[in-house]
Design a protein around this motif. Structure first.
Motif, PDB file in Angstrom:
ATOM      1  N   PRO A 149      25.841  55.769  28.840  1.00  0.00           N
ATOM      2  CA  PRO A 149      26.097  56.728  29.922  1.00  0.00           C
ATOM      3  C   PRO A 149      26.710  58.022  29.377  1.00  0.00           C
ATOM      4  O   PRO A 149      27.497  57.994  28.429  1.00  0.00           O
ATOM      5  CB  PRO A 149      27.093  55.991  30.831  1.00  0.00           C
ATOM      6  CG  PRO A 149      26.891  54.534  30.519  1.00  0.00           C
ATOM      7  CD  PRO A 149      26.539  54.488  29.060  1.00  0.00           C
ATOM      8  N   ALA A 150      26.359  59.141  29.989  1.00  0.00           N
ATOM      9  CA  ALA A 150      26.896  60.425  29.540  1.00  0.00           C
ATOM     10  C   ALA A 150      28.389  60.532  29.796  1.00  0.00           C
ATOM     11  O   ALA A 150      29.089  61.281  29.113  1.00  0.00           O
ATOM     12  CB  ALA A 150      26.155  61.571  30.240  1.00  0.00           C
ATOM     13  N   LEU A 198      22.184  59.947  25.455  1.00  0.00           N
ATOM     14  CA  LEU A 198      22.862  59.930  26.753  1.00  0.00           C
ATOM     15  C   LEU A 198      21.822  59.656  27.836  1.00  0.00           C
ATOM     16  O   LEU A 198      20.772  60.300  27.884  1.00  0.00           O
ATOM     17  CB  LEU A 198      23.562  61.268  27.008  1.00  0.00           C
ATOM     18  CG  LEU A 198      24.480  61.755  25.882  1.00  0.00           C
ATOM     19  CD1 LEU A 198      25.153  63.056  26.269  1.00  0.00           C
ATOM     20  CD2 LEU A 198      25.516  60.697  25.538  1.00  0.00           C
ATOM     21  N   GLU A 199      22.118  58.696  28.700  1.00  0.00           N
ATOM     22  CA  GLU A 199      21.105  58.187  29.626  1.00  0.00           C
ATOM     23  C   GLU A 199      20.506  59.247  30.549  1.00  0.00           C
ATOM     24  O   GLU A 199      19.277  59.362  30.632  1.00  0.00           O
ATOM     25  CB  GLU A 199      21.693  57.016  30.418  1.00  0.00           C
ATOM     26  CG  GLU A 199      21.886  55.790  29.542  1.00  0.00           C
ATOM     27  CD  GLU A 199      22.766  54.713  30.137  1.00  0.00           C
ATOM     28  OE1 GLU A 199      22.953  53.664  29.482  1.00  0.00           O
ATOM     29  OE2 GLU A 199      23.279  54.920  31.251  1.00  0.00           O
ATOM     30  N   PRO A 200      21.306  60.046  31.273  1.00  0.00           N
ATOM     31  CA  PRO A 200      20.676  61.045  32.139  1.00  0.00           C
ATOM     32  C   PRO A 200      19.948  62.119  31.335  1.00  0.00           C
ATOM     33  O   PRO A 200      18.955  62.692  31.795  1.00  0.00           O
ATOM     34  CB  PRO A 200      21.853  61.639  32.919  1.00  0.00           C
ATOM     35  CG  PRO A 200      23.040  61.394  32.069  1.00  0.00           C
ATOM     36  CD  PRO A 200      22.777  60.101  31.362  1.00  0.00           C
ATOM     37  N   THR A 228      27.058  52.480  36.345  1.00  0.00           N
ATOM     38  CA  THR A 228      27.567  53.832  36.546  1.00  0.00           C
ATOM     39  C   THR A 228      26.517  54.717  37.191  1.00  0.00           C
ATOM     40  O   THR A 228      25.325  54.402  37.196  1.00  0.00           O
ATOM     41  CB  THR A 228      27.974  54.474  35.203  1.00  0.00           C
ATOM     42  OG1 THR A 228      26.839  54.477  34.325  1.00  0.00           O
ATOM     43  CG2 THR A 228      29.113  53.722  34.556  1.00  0.00           C
ATOM     44  N   VAL A 229      26.986  55.832  37.723  1.00  0.00           N
ATOM     45  CA  VAL A 229      26.111  56.924  38.144  1.00  0.00           C
ATOM     46  C   VAL A 229      26.470  58.115  37.274  1.00  0.00           C
ATOM     47  O   VAL A 229      27.630  58.498  37.166  1.00  0.00           O
ATOM     48  CB  VAL A 229      26.282  57.256  39.634  1.00  0.00           C
ATOM     49  CG1 VAL A 229      25.628  58.581  39.969  1.00  0.00           C
ATOM     50  CG2 VAL A 229      25.666  56.158  40.478  1.00  0.00           C
ATOM     51  N   GLY A 233      30.223  61.823  36.755  1.00  0.00           N
ATOM     52  CA  GLY A 233      29.788  60.559  37.353  1.00  0.00           C
ATOM     53  C   GLY A 233      30.955  59.603  37.460  1.00  0.00           C
ATOM     54  O   GLY A 233      32.115  59.998  37.435  1.00  0.00           O
ATOM     55  N   GLY A 234      30.638  58.324  37.572  1.00  0.00           N
ATOM     56  CA  GLY A 234      31.684  57.327  37.695  1.00  0.00           C
ATOM     57  C   GLY A 234      31.108  55.949  37.906  1.00  0.00           C
ATOM     58  O   GLY A 234      29.882  55.754  37.900  1.00  0.00           O
ATOM     59  N   PRO A 235      31.968  54.949  38.104  1.00  0.00           N
ATOM     60  CA  PRO A 235      31.525  53.552  38.247  1.00  0.00           C
ATOM     61  C   PRO A 235      30.991  53.258  39.647  1.00  0.00           C
ATOM     62  O   PRO A 235      31.532  52.443  40.375  1.00  0.00           O
ATOM     63  CB  PRO A 235      32.810  52.768  37.948  1.00  0.00           C
ATOM     64  CG  PRO A 235      33.911  53.671  38.407  1.00  0.00           C
ATOM     65  CD  PRO A 235      33.445  55.073  38.138  1.00  0.00           C
ATOM     66  N   TYR A 236      29.918  53.968  40.017  1.00  0.00           N
ATOM     67  CA  TYR A 236      29.359  53.822  41.360  1.00  0.00           C
ATOM     68  C   TYR A 236      27.968  53.190  41.311  1.00  0.00           C
ATOM     69  O   TYR A 236      27.109  53.519  42.123  1.00  0.00           O
ATOM     70  CB  TYR A 236      29.262  55.181  42.051  1.00  0.00           C
ATOM     71  CG  TYR A 236      30.480  56.057  41.905  1.00  0.00           C
ATOM     72  CD1 TYR A 236      31.758  55.544  42.125  1.00  0.00           C
ATOM     73  CD2 TYR A 236      30.364  57.394  41.547  1.00  0.00           C
ATOM     74  CE1 TYR A 236      32.882  56.345  41.984  1.00  0.00           C
ATOM     75  CE2 TYR A 236      31.480  58.203  41.411  1.00  0.00           C
ATOM     76  CZ  TYR A 236      32.739  57.673  41.621  1.00  0.00           C
ATOM     77  OH  TYR A 236      33.845  58.466  41.480  1.00  0.00           O
TER      78      TYR A 236
END
Length: 687
Positions: free
Chosen positions: A203-204, A236-238, A321-322, A344-347
């Motif tokens: 995740p970024a 980084l994923e996104p 995460t998002v 982002g965050g743990p959503y």
């Protein structure tokens, strides 16, 4: 034998500035390394575009809920080959990837991964299962641990703990073995280890320690040798999703902006909101045995509408995460420029699972659920698998309830534990949105599903809206939804309702594979993202001349009769700074004493840029730079590469060069006197 010095060891050079100890109050007399040069402005060294030096690129998308790999041969880089289909799986789900679950034997040996691990664990006798170590959705631990180290532990379902680095290495080694076999089956030539470039996605929003952790796990798994770090890239994923999205053609996407909705139906009320996505799922299902995807050699026709300066957002909605990133395509070269730091965050979708578990605790009691998880771990996994399958079918327009089968052991365990039936527990809980079926199922009404999804989805929508409200992000043309959770019609509807009039909302057909394909493209050309944004402010602590009235007295350090101000923050880069690929920060340091073999420099970071001292609130030590010094062979009075006279060993200059424009921070160093490279490393896991 090399002499190891403590961080920030003793040093003094006339006319220079000194770095400070990590704990000034206790080590005030031990001033560290000393910058010989002022803080220069970053310089850009343009990297020439070169052909990929590897024969094949293998990317591993290590997800919270599911993982997979893909590869491409550099001589045929427009073809991306997906991993072989997995045995097992859930009905109605195209198993493009494998669930991220791993099973170790009672004596801690690797047994299986993915569907094989899940199915074997399911079939174990309940008593025997308590001795096996089953790990599920364990990637989130790396994000949530603030003091991540090589000794951080993961807890298996049965409560036993194992070093996290070993669990991740087992999983990566599993993918290594499978991927290499497939690559060799398709390659006409013999491939050596140095012919392969590996890419691992993260995740970024992960901090540098987590990125380094994945790299160390890759080394331990045997992907590459630590001596050849350039063979392993962290993607980084996104960002990977963005790289792939720029290749999309119109027939490869669903445009939610073209689907106006009212109460889950289109405007004429005849078609369920998620029907177009179901058509895409059906198309994917029909092509599930096609494992090779072709990508555009340039940018796809979707981008023909974009003009210079147009921007877009990629929202990677995954299991844990998002991740949000804002990019701009630079024409005509097709490179990408990041416009705002990753957020982002743990959503992720796991939030819905946790809400379901909380609902079970509310109905049956928190003590019972914890006891059941400990005593019947395999049955608990079965229950969550059943919920996962039903969760995927939840949609806004659904009118009938979703049935979730309770394992027989759950029903039996509750009766023995509480002395009453689960049906009685449901009645006593007064939770009218959950019913009991005589067939042994929980019936979750649409209201119940909304209650489970709403907190997570609301966080996602709120985060996207806040991002788009930023001055740097206004005027976004496209919003790409990617990641496994983007398949959810519940999320799609919420995003469309909130943002459908603001920008075009695009979902790639193979939404769950977008990151994996983009990671392969990134491995083929790591220079495609030309500009990134720094997520935090980085710097080191130094000593400067003390100025009365400007510097506080508690920062005064008197050394050899001279007054110094300690703890001053020397900034390398500031938060949200635009940093180009190839942009470098240079500092020159000198050893504390003759014969010193190692220089250790503490790195500090903060989420703000309003920093004067390393002791300011919000500033924390986040890592170290280590410079291993070779024995000096240049005679006194030698001239360094900068043309400055070097007056003997006490003036030895080590020039460190740091890069912040890649997905990981990199450091190199050179001994100016001899013009020889100095072994330099940066460590974020030793705190």
């Amino acid at each position: 034998m090399a002499e190891e010095v403590q961080p920030d060891s003793d040093l003094q050079i006339p006319g220079g500035s000194l770095s400070i100890p990590s704990s000034p109050a206790t080590v005030r007399n031990n001033c560290g390394i000393m910058p010989l040069t002022p803080s220069p402005s970053p310089r850009v060294e343009v990297r020439p575009r070169v052909a990929c030096p590897f024969s094949v690129v293998i990317a591993i998308d290590f997800g919270t809920t599911s993982s997979g790999y893909a590869f491409s041969f550099t001589q045929d880089s427009e073809a991306i080959h997906m991993m072989k289909r997995w045995e097992g799986g859930d009905p109605g789900v195209a198993n493009q990837k494998s669930p991220t679950c791993l099973l170790l034997t009672p004596d801690l040996r690797f047994h299986s991964f993915g569907f094989a691990a899940r199915d074997f664990y399911h079939d174990l006798d309940p008593e025997e299962a308590q001795h096996w170590l089953y790990f599920d959705k364990f990637k989130m631990k790396i994000h949530s641990t603030s003091d991540l180290t090589m000794e951080t532990e993961l807890e298996a379902v049965n409560g036993r703990k194992v070093r996290a680095i070993e669990v991740f290495a087992h999983a990566l080694h599993f993918f290594r073995e499978h991927a290499l076999k497939e690559v060799k089956d398709q390659s006409s030539s013999v491939l050596e280890g140095e012919d392969i470039r590996w890419v691992i996605t993260v995740p970024a929003v992960w901090r540098q320690p987590a990125k380094q952790f994945m790299r160390e796990a890759g080394y331990l798994a045997g992907l590459v040798s630590p001596d050849c770090p350039e063979q392993l890239l962290i993607a980084l994923e996104p960002e990977a999703a963005s790289i792939y999205c720029r290749k999309l053609r119109l027939h490869q996407v669903i445009d939610l902006s073209m689907l106006p909705i009212t109460n889950g139906l289109d405007l004429d009320g005849t078609r369920p909101f998620d029907s177009s996505f179901r058509q895409a799922r059906e198309q994917l299902r029909r092509s599930r045995y096609s494992r090779t995807f072709l990508v555009e050699s340039g940018t796809g026709e979707l981008w023909s509408e974009l003009q210079t300066g147009d921007r877009y957002v990629v929202a990677d909605c995954g299991g844990g995460t998002v991740d949000l990133t804002v990019h701009q395509i630079e024409q005509p070269q097709g490179t990408l420029k990041e416009l705002y730091k990753a957020s982002g965050g743990p959503y992720g979708a796991v939030g819905v699972d946790l809400a379901f578990e909380a609902m079970l605790c509310q109905i049956f009691g928190e003590d019972f659920i914890h006891s059941f998880k400990a005593k019947r771990p395999a049955a608990w996994v079965d229950l969550m698998i059943a919920f996962e399958a039903r969760k995927r079918t939840a949609s806004p327009g659904r009118t009938n309830a979703l049935n979730i089968s309770l394992p027989f052991s759950f029903i039996d365990f509750y009766k023995r534990h509480r002395g009453q039936s689960v049906e009685a527990a449901l009645r006593r809980s007064n939770m009218n949105i959950v019913k009991w079926s005589s067939q042994g199922m929980l019936r979750l009404t649409q209201e119940a599903m909304n209650e489970l999804f709403q907190p997570t989805i609301s966080n996602i929508v709120k985060h996207i809206e806040e991002l788009m409200g930023k001055l740097e992000v206004r005027g976004v043309r496209f919003l790409f939804l990617v990641g496994g959770f983007a398949e959810s019609p519940m999320l799609q509807k919420a995003v469309q309702k909130a943002l459908g009039r603001t920008c075009r909302i695009i979902i790639p057909h193979d939404v769950g594979l977008t990151i994996l394909k983009g990671a392969v493209l990134f491995g083929l050309d790591p220079t495609v993202v030309r500009v990134r944004r720094c997520p935090v402010t980085y710097g080191v602590g130094v000593l400067n001349r003390f100025v009365g009235g400007r510097h506080p007295r508690d920062k005064l350090l008197i050394k050899d009769g001279r007054e110094w101000c300690t703890d001053i923050f020397d900034r390398f880069v500031f938060v949200d700074q635009s940093v180009a690929l190839g942009e470098v920060i240079r500092r020159s340091y000198t050893p504390a004493r003759v014969g010193q073999r190692k220089i250790i420099i503490n790195i500090y970071c903060s989420v703000t840029d309003d920093i004067t001292y390393i002791s300011d609130p919000g500033v924390r030590k986040c890592g170290t730079i280590t410079l291993d010094l070779p024995e000096s062979s240049a005679p006194p009075g030698a001239v360094g590469e900068a043309g400055a006279a070097v007056a003997g060993p006490e003036r030895r200059e080590i020039r460190a060069t740091m890069q912040f424009g890649d997905t990981e921070i990199k450091v190199t160093a050179v001994d100016v006197m001899s013009n020889r490279s100095v072994r330099a490393s940066i460590d974020f896991l030793s705190n």
